[in-house]
Motif scaffolding. Structure first.
Motif, PDB file in Angstrom:
ATOM      1  N   ASN A 183       0.931  -1.270   0.168  1.00 30.14           N
ATOM      2  CA  ASN A 183      -0.060   0.270  -0.316  1.00 30.14           C
ATOM      3  C   ASN A 183       0.844   1.452  -0.028  1.00 30.14           C
ATOM      4  N   ALA A 203     -10.132   3.001   0.740  1.00 29.67           N
ATOM      5  CA  ALA A 203      -9.621   2.310   1.456  1.00 29.67           C
ATOM      6  C   ALA A 203      -9.205   1.243   1.759  1.00 29.67           C
ATOM      7  N   GLU A 205      -5.418   2.386   2.121  1.00 25.72           N
ATOM      8  CA  GLU A 205      -5.813   3.419   2.373  1.00 25.72           C
ATOM      9  C   GLU A 205      -4.634   4.229   1.744  1.00 25.72           C
ATOM     10  N   LYS A 206      -5.732   4.912   0.816  1.00 22.49           N
ATOM     11  CA  LYS A 206      -5.659   5.767  -0.052  1.00 22.49           C
ATOM     12  C   LYS A 206      -7.227   6.675   0.540  1.00 22.49           C
TER      13      LYS A 206
END
Length: 143
Positions: free
Chosen positions: A22, A51, A54-55
């Motif tokens: 990620n 999500a 994790e962006k």
């Protein structure tokens, strides 16, 4: 987090034989994230896809804007995207999920528009395929 997104990511990672990082910004990892994001886009919102990696949703918007140039100029991305589309199609069929068409997105993504967009992509890819075959055949004729 969306169960669809989680299942797609897990199956995609299984097929490519590695985990998508990620954080890393190396081109292969960015292309993996972009391919999965763009393949999921007909089914999930930018925020939900973001999500998964994790962006922020804006990263997914950027992946979406860069999709066409990457399809045209990056054979590695085309391969990753083809894998991602195949995974998304298989997972959504298994979960009996259809693409979403939501008027609040403030864009015309009606079923009719979606089909027109798909036709444009197919025509572009068929043109690319014809040019590759012509180049390949030209090379064979010269041998």
């Amino acid at each position: 987090m969306s169960e669809l997104a989680v299942q797609v990511r897990a199956e995609y990672e299984r097929q490519i034989g590695e985990k998508i990082d990620n954080v890393r910004r190396h081109r292969p990892m960015v292309e993996h994230r972009a391919a999965v994001s763009n393949a999921l886009r007909p089914y999930l919102s930018y925020a939900t896809i973001g999500a998964l990696f994790e962006k922020d949703h804006s990263s997914v918007v950027h992946y979406n804007k860069e999709h066409e140039p990457m399809i045209r100029f990056s054979p590695a991305y085309r391969n990753k995207y083809a894998t991602a589309v195949e995974v998304v199609n298989n997972v959504t069929k298994g979960m009996d999920i259809a693409p979403i068409f939501h008027e609040s997105y403030n864009v015309d993504i009606s079923p009719r528009r979606a089909l027109e967009d798909i036709d444009r992509v197919i025509i572009g890819l068929m043109d690319m395929k014809c040019r590759i075959l012509a180049k390949q055949n030209k090379g064979l004729a010269q041998e």
